[in-house]
Design an enzyme around this catalytic site. Structure first.
Site, PDB file in Angstrom:
ATOM      1  N   GLU A   1     -28.018  53.276 105.087  1.00 13.23           N
ATOM      2  CA  GLU A   1     -26.693  52.815 105.529  1.00 13.23           C
ATOM      3  C   GLU A   1     -25.866  53.992 106.051  1.00 13.23           C
ATOM      4  OE1 GLU A   1     -25.284  48.976 103.469  1.00 13.23           O
ATOM      5  OE2 GLU A   1     -25.929  50.297 101.864  1.00 13.23           O
TER       6      GLU A   1
ATOM      7  N   GLU B   1     -32.598  46.952  98.695  1.00 13.60           N
ATOM      8  CA  GLU B   1     -31.672  46.427  97.680  1.00 13.60           C
ATOM      9  C   GLU B   1     -32.089  45.037  97.193  1.00 13.60           C
ATOM     10  OE1 GLU B   1     -30.861  48.039 100.391  1.00 13.60           O
ATOM     11  OE2 GLU B   1     -29.102  49.300 100.114  1.00 13.60           O
TER      12      GLU B   1
HETATM   13  C1  LIG Z   1     -23.569  52.641  95.879  1.00 11.25           C
HETATM   14  C2  LIG Z   1     -23.731  51.572  96.889  1.00 11.25           C
HETATM   15  C3  LIG Z   1     -25.035  50.888  96.939  1.00 11.25           C
HETATM   16  C4  LIG Z   1     -26.093  51.377  97.532  1.00 11.25           C
HETATM   17  C5  LIG Z   1     -27.288  50.580  97.591  1.00 11.25           C
HETATM   18  C6  LIG Z   1     -28.537  51.341  97.185  1.00 11.25           C
HETATM   19  O1  LIG Z   1     -28.820  52.382  97.698  1.00 11.25           O
HETATM   20  S1  LIG Z   1     -29.458  50.624  95.982  1.00 11.25           S
HETATM   21  C7  LIG Z   1     -30.874  51.669  95.855  1.00 11.25           C
HETATM   22  C8  LIG Z   1     -31.811  51.393  96.962  1.00 11.25           C
HETATM   23  N1  LIG Z   1     -32.989  52.189  96.817  1.00 11.25           N
HETATM   24  C9  LIG Z   1     -34.058  51.752  96.171  1.00 11.25           C
HETATM   25  O2  LIG Z   1     -34.117  50.640  95.699  1.00 11.25           O
HETATM   26  C10 LIG Z   1     -35.200  52.728  96.099  1.00 11.25           C
HETATM   27  C11 LIG Z   1     -35.879  52.622  94.774  1.00 11.25           C
HETATM   28  N2  LIG Z   1     -36.948  53.608  94.655  1.00 11.25           N
HETATM   29  C12 LIG Z   1     -38.159  53.426  95.209  1.00 11.25           C
HETATM   30  O3  LIG Z   1     -38.449  52.476  95.895  1.00 11.25           O
HETATM   31  C13 LIG Z   1     -39.184  54.468  94.900  1.00 11.25           C
HETATM   32  O4  LIG Z   1     -38.798  55.132  93.733  1.00 11.25           O
HETATM   33  C14 LIG Z   1     -39.402  55.485  96.036  1.00 11.25           C
HETATM   34  C15 LIG Z   1     -38.100  56.092  96.481  1.00 11.25           C
HETATM   35  C16 LIG Z   1     -40.089  54.783  97.215  1.00 11.25           C
HETATM   36  C17 LIG Z   1     -40.328  56.642  95.530  1.00 11.25           C
HETATM   37  O5  LIG Z   1     -41.518  56.078  95.029  1.00 11.25           O
HETATM   38  P1  LIG Z   1     -42.529  56.967  94.174  1.00 11.25           P
HETATM   39  O6  LIG Z   1     -43.673  56.067  93.838  1.00 11.25           O
HETATM   40  O7  LIG Z   1     -42.790  58.221  94.879  1.00 11.25           O
HETATM   41  O8  LIG Z   1     -41.745  57.388  92.841  1.00 11.25           O
HETATM   42  P2  LIG Z   1     -41.247  56.471  91.650  1.00 11.25           P
HETATM   43  O9  LIG Z   1     -40.924  55.105  92.128  1.00 11.25           O
HETATM   44  O10 LIG Z   1     -42.189  56.596  90.521  1.00 11.25           O
HETATM   45  O11 LIG Z   1     -39.857  57.158  91.271  1.00 11.25           O
HETATM   46  C18 LIG Z   1     -39.811  58.483  90.766  1.00 11.25           C
HETATM   47  C19 LIG Z   1     -38.688  58.585  89.753  1.00 11.25           C
HETATM   48  O12 LIG Z   1     -37.432  58.276  90.382  1.00 11.25           O
HETATM   49  C20 LIG Z   1     -36.772  57.199  89.701  1.00 11.25           C
HETATM   50  N3  LIG Z   1     -36.038  56.425  90.716  1.00 11.25           N
HETATM   51  C21 LIG Z   1     -36.539  55.924  91.843  1.00 11.25           C
HETATM   52  N4  LIG Z   1     -35.596  55.347  92.573  1.00 11.25           N
HETATM   53  C22 LIG Z   1     -34.444  55.499  91.871  1.00 11.25           C
HETATM   54  C23 LIG Z   1     -33.097  55.113  92.110  1.00 11.25           C
HETATM   55  N5  LIG Z   1     -32.715  54.481  93.243  1.00 11.25           N
HETATM   56  N6  LIG Z   1     -32.187  55.429  91.185  1.00 11.25           N
HETATM   57  C24 LIG Z   1     -32.520  56.114  90.067  1.00 11.25           C
HETATM   58  N7  LIG Z   1     -33.785  56.508  89.776  1.00 11.25           N
HETATM   59  C25 LIG Z   1     -34.722  56.201  90.682  1.00 11.25           C
HETATM   60  C26 LIG Z   1     -37.896  56.440  89.062  1.00 11.25           C
HETATM   61  O13 LIG Z   1     -37.432  55.660  87.999  1.00 11.25           O
HETATM   62  C27 LIG Z   1     -38.794  57.563  88.627  1.00 11.25           C
HETATM   63  O14 LIG Z   1     -38.192  58.127  87.498  1.00 11.25           O
HETATM   64  P3  LIG Z   1     -39.038  58.715  86.335  1.00 11.25           P
HETATM   65  O15 LIG Z   1     -38.041  59.130  85.304  1.00 11.25           O
HETATM   66  O16 LIG Z   1     -39.829  59.835  86.911  1.00 11.25           O
HETATM   67  O17 LIG Z   1     -39.914  57.591  85.867  1.00 11.25           O
END
Ligand SMILES: CC/C=C/CC(=O)SCCNC(=O)CCNC(=O)[C@H](O)C(C)(C)COP(=O)(O)OP(=O)(O)OC[C@H]1O[C@@H](n2cnc3c(N)ncnc32)[C@H](O)[C@@H]1OP(=O)(O)O
Length: 719
Positions: A99, A119
């Site tokens: 965004e 999302e």
């Molecule tokens: C504020 C206004 C609103 C905004 C809207 C948004 O932005 S909502 C968020 C939209 N984004 C997502 O939904 C992305 C979610 N994440 C993913 O799809 C995947 O994590 C990835 C980015 C494609 C990376 O994948 P990969 O397989 O490489 O890693 P993991 O999925 O295992 O993730 C690694 C660790 O990161 C943590 N994590 C991932 N995304 C988020 C997040 N958005 N917020 C917080 N934490 C996140 C995940 O839990 C893993 O953590 P560990 O502690 O290592 O388990």
């Protein structure tokens, strides 16, 4: 710094997820750049080689509306700037990250980047203007597709769609600086998406009506895809500012819905599974995975074929073994067809299919002597499995791991016939194995932590979700499922029809109800297991009452259907009637309804009208009740493990969070009271008796789900 004008690199994310603090810093930097006359253009990039995965969703449920609005206002600030703003996207731009990029006047990415608005998958919609800007940029059909599915769009496709202006082989930051130099001084009005018209379609109304139906059908009760659709639809009919208001309203509605909470829980529950810990403390920290450079699969039935394909997907060469020439030929043809279909799918998705590694098909056990891992996938017969494992311990090299794809049987009994019980492990795939994400990894009494680490790392390399569980009949998933099915059968005996039971569970969110799934999987599968347990067939002692086994209620109806050759879809009849053997079109079967009436008459059952609530509660609460027993037995380490298994292996509707999360939301006292009520009415169904652990949790005042595991530990503590 660039020659005559300064370019500000705004690093808006030191991790890849941004928080309100990062949003504030970005706002500060953009304001500063806007007011600094020496700055001529701005390049926004991420840190550490990543643009952004979007907002940090860890505490989403507790964040107030103002925080969400602030991201939208920063995007708007960027868009309104009089200086060219260029997004330099490295590797990924998701959610709020994309965004922000959409607020920029130009977007450049590297070749391996992926962009998207995921999302919807966490129960929300892009709430910083994404639903209004994307359709203006790429048109309504493509925006609906991307926003309602949340799919990751590869850079090359994003370029074709117009999301990106340029894709470069290597460093997009340098390219962005070059672009910023080139465009400085050019009018920015045409680059501001908020000022653009949504591209017209000749048949917009009809297109939207059809798209709404499609989205609703695919959503299966999940709200977010439908709200995403409504937000994009608003972009067609409302001016930009009003569209933003509509987006905000729909976003807040979703944020406060139980579904977004459940979907965010499911997201983290799944990721928590990677960090397995055994009751004895073994974990990644204490165990190294062994390399798997070559593997073998024994048995090329439906499961074996999918397992071969999954291993090949992880680029592991496979020896595929069958017991006779005919089976080998059939298996080989099926595997090759499957690989071809997979390659075609990749091609259709615009991916370049890689040259497949062809498995080594053989009848010779000797070909297994140098493999690092064997996965046995033959019939569920303990004697056969033991014979194979005995053979394997003679043939395979001492360090080879011996895995079984059994879905019920005792890992310790299988391990007992080998020379290396510490290297024997359950690796339970779900059908179709090349598609389903779940793998239950079952440790026996002697399985080593290194064997678990190897199986977990293998699961990851196959793109699957491994969940480590303990050893018992049916492990976690199938042990719980038995109770779900029993209730469905008892409800049918008592007066429901298969269609009524299936409809209730479908309305809950399952794609198919239990009876339809039974027909799809083949009713003979369960029949064989019940025969193996001596519940039916020749081993049944004479004089056994037809509707009871060991004093507990038992429904003989599924066995009777199998005895009549009604195995489900493959024979053209089961709980339903199909258009043809192997057909997919299921119809209610008048013959079956007559058969059920005769059955009730024979067994003096007075059919009663059963409410939808009773159907739902008996099926779901009895299944979750077994989940509480599984937790208390230590077979699953936490409720998140059970929920991850159910969502990814049994198509449990993700937006309800899985059986344990669901019961926590219904309220443990209510679930307990209902189980008590049904148990009293059905004293011969012990699975309806509330589990002592559920009773304990209610007595403790129903603590939050994340605390349940600690109460198991305190319950089992010997201190
Ligand atoms: C504020 C206004 C609103 C905004 C809207 C948004 O932005 S909502 C968020 C939209 N984004 C997502 O939904 C992305 C979610 N994440 C993913 O799809 C995947 O994590 C990835 C980015 C494609 C990376 O994948 P990969 O397989 O490489 O890693 P993991 O999925 O295992 O993730 C690694 C660790 O990161 C943590 N994590 C991932 N995304 C988020 C997040 N958005 N917020 C917080 N934490 C996140 C995940 O839990 C893993 O953590 P560990 O502690 O290592 O388990």
């Amino acid at each position: 710094m660039v020659d005559c004008f300064q370019t500000l690199h705004t690093h808006f994310n030191c991790l890849i997820y941004f928080s309100p603090v990062v949003t504030q810093a970005l706002e500060r930097d953009v304001n500063q750049a806007n007011s600094d006359p020496t700055v001529k253009a701005v390049v926004i990039c991420g840190a550490n080689g990543k643009f952004s995965a979007g907002a940090d969703i860890r505490n989403f449920a507790n964040i107030g509306q103002s925080k969400f609005s602030s991201l939208e206002s920063v995007v708007s600030l960027i868009e309104k700037s009089d200086k060219p703003m260029v997004a330099a996207i490295e590797d990924l731009a998701f959610g709020g990250g994309l965004e922000i990029a959409l607020g920029c006047h130009y977007r450049i990415a590297n070749m391996k980047a992926r962009v998207g608005l995921p999302e919807v998958t966490i129960g929300l919609l892009p709430g910083a203007g994404g639903t209004q800007r994307l359709p203006r940029l790429i048109g309504v059909p493509a925006a609906i597709d991307i926003i309602t599915t949340g799919r990751h769009v590869p850079a090359t496709e994003a370029l074709k769609l117009g999301i990106l202006d340029e894709v470069v082989e290597e460093n997009p930051i340098e390219a962005a600086i070059n672009l910023a130099q080139r465009v400085t001084g050019q009018p920015l009005g045409p680059r501001r998406l908020c000022l653009k018209e949504v591209p017209k379609l000749p048949n917009m109304e009809a297109f939207l009506d059809e798209a709404r139906l499609k989205v609703k059908k695919r959503a299966n009760g999940q709200l977010s895809p439908q709200m995403c659709f409504e937000a994009v639809r608003a972009s067609v009919y409302l001016p930009f500012a009003e569209g933003i208001q509509k987006e905000k309203q729909l976003f807040m509605y979703l944020l406060s819905s139980g579904q977004s909470k459940a979907l965010q829980y499911a997201f983290f529950a799944q990721r928590a599974m990677e960090k397995w810990v055994l009751p004895n403390g073994a974990s990644w920290g204490t165990a190294d995975p062994q390399p798997v450079k070559k593997a073998a699969v024994i048995g090329l039935g439906t499961m074996g074929r999918g397992i071969v394909a999954s291993l090949l997907k992880a680029k592991i060469p496979v020896v595929a073994l069958e017991q006779d020439k005919k089976q080998l030929e059939v298996g080989k043809a099926a595997v090759m067809a499957l690989l071809e279909r997979e390659a075609l799918k990749m091609h259709q998705n615009g991916q370049k299919p890689k040259k497949p590694i062809v498995p080594h098909f053989t009848l010779d056990f000797g070909a297994l002597k140098d493999v690092d891992l064997v996965i046995e996938a033959v019939f569920e017969e303990i004697a056969l499995k033991k014979e194979i494992f005995h053979k394997l311990s003679v043939i395979c090299k001492p360090e080879a791991l011996l895995g079984t794809n059994t879905s019920y049987l005792d890992i310790d009994e299988i391990a007992s016939v080998t020379d290396r019980p510490h290297k024997v492990i359950g690796i339970h795939f779900f059908s179709p194995a090349h598609i389903m994400k779940l793998v239950e990894i079952i440790y026996g009494q002697q399985t080593s932590p290194s064997a678990i680490a190897t199986a977990m790392s293998l699961a990851k390399s196959m793109g699957k979700i491994g969940v480590v569980v303990g050893n018992c009949f049916g492990f976690v998933g199938n042990r719980m499922l038995t109770h779900y099915y029993d209730q469905a059968y008892f409800l049918i005996e008592d007066g429901s029809t298969p269609e009524e039971v299936d409809k209730v569970l479908q309305e809950f969110g399952f794609k198919m109800g239990p009876l339809r799934v039974g027909d799809l999987a083949g009713l003979d599968v369960g029949w064989r297991i019940r025969k193996g347990k001596g519940q039916t067939g020749d081993a049944l002692p004479p004089g056994t009452p037809p509707r009871h086994r060991d004093g507990m209620r038992y429904s003989p109806i599924p066995d009777m259907l199998c005895e009549m050759g009604r195995y489900g879809e493959k024979t053209g009849k089961g709980w339903y009637l199909y258009d043809k053997p192997g057909g997919k079109i299921a119809q209610p079967d008048p013959w079956l309804h007559g058969f059920l009436s005769d059955f009730r008459r024979t067994h003096n059952i007075t059919a009663r009208t059963i409410s939808q609530d009773e159907i739902l509660e008996r099926c779901l609460y009895s299944l979750a009740n077994e989940g509480f027993r599984i937790l208390s037995d230590g077979i699953a380490s936490c409720p998140e493990a059970i929920d991850t298994i159910y969502i990814n292996g049994y198509a449990w509707p993700r937006h309800t969070g899985g059986p344990m999360f669901y019961t926590s939301q219904v309220g443990l006292p209510k679930v307990l009271a209902k189980l008590q009520e049904y148990a009293e009415a059905n004293p011969d169904i012990p699975s309806l008796q509330p589990s002592p652990f559920l009773q304990k949790l209610v007595a403790l005042g129903s603590p939050p789900l994340k605390e349940w595991a600690s109460h198991v530990r305190s319950q089992n503590s010997k201190l």
